[in-house]
Design a protein around this motif. Sequence first.
Motif, PDB file in Angstrom:
ATOM      1  N   MET A 161       0.847  -1.173   0.000  1.00 42.43           N
ATOM      2  CA  MET A 161       0.000   0.000   0.000  1.00 42.43           C
ATOM      3  C   MET A 161       0.894   1.239   0.000  1.00 42.43           C
ATOM      4  N   ALA A 162       0.676   2.086  -0.943  1.00 38.24           N
ATOM      5  CA  ALA A 162       1.484   3.297  -1.049  1.00 38.24           C
ATOM      6  C   ALA A 162       0.678   4.508  -0.588  1.00 38.24           C
ATOM      7  N   VAL A 163       1.365   5.414   0.046  1.00 34.60           N
ATOM      8  CA  VAL A 163       0.762   6.660   0.497  1.00 34.60           C
ATOM      9  C   VAL A 163       1.383   7.768  -0.335  1.00 34.60           C
TER      10      VAL A 163
ATOM     11  N   ASP B 123      -2.425  12.366   0.150  1.00 35.04           N
ATOM     12  CA  ASP B 123      -2.983  11.741   1.351  1.00 35.04           C
ATOM     13  C   ASP B 123      -2.462  12.437   2.605  1.00 35.04           C
ATOM     14  N   ILE B 124      -1.165  12.715   2.645  1.00 38.65           N
ATOM     15  CA  ILE B 124      -0.565  13.369   3.801  1.00 38.65           C
ATOM     16  C   ILE B 124      -1.113  14.786   3.961  1.00 38.65           C
TER      17      ILE B 124
ATOM     18  N   GLU C 255       8.145  13.930   1.919  1.00 43.13           N
ATOM     19  CA  GLU C 255       9.067  13.111   2.716  1.00 43.13           C
ATOM     20  C   GLU C 255       8.303  12.189   3.662  1.00 43.13           C
ATOM     21  N   THR C 256       7.256  12.706   4.285  1.00 45.00           N
ATOM     22  CA  THR C 256       6.436  11.898   5.191  1.00 45.00           C
ATOM     23  C   THR C 256       5.733  10.782   4.433  1.00 45.00           C
ATOM     24  N   ALA C 257       5.213  11.083   3.256  1.00 46.39           N
ATOM     25  CA  ALA C 257       4.550  10.057   2.443  1.00 46.39           C
ATOM     26  C   ALA C 257       5.522   8.943   2.082  1.00 46.39           C
TER      27      ALA C 257
END
Length: 95
Positions: free
Chosen positions: A1-3, A7-8, A26-28
């Motif tokens: 599963m990719a974010v 989304d972030i 970076e968070t994703a």
Amino acid sequence: MAVDQSDIEKLAELARLQISHEAAAETAQSISQVLELVDQLQAADTRNVSPMAHPLDALQRLRPDTVTETDQRESLQAMAPATEDGLYLVPRVIE
């Protein structure tokens, strides 16, 4: 599963957090890496592995069941506003 970054940014908006586009990207990426690791762990076959309470088979060191402190009840109850038969008396709060 990719974010992905959107989304972030949506989560940050819902949480009322201000996040820059660079930090969101970076968070994703970091969350996607963690989720990839979780997917790898879930793919491992654990059917023949017995559950453990702790990952180390260490025995807990027990101490002897002996009294190590002196009885100070009388001196501690002497400071209390009200005692009776070794018990602390408190105001009744529930009728």
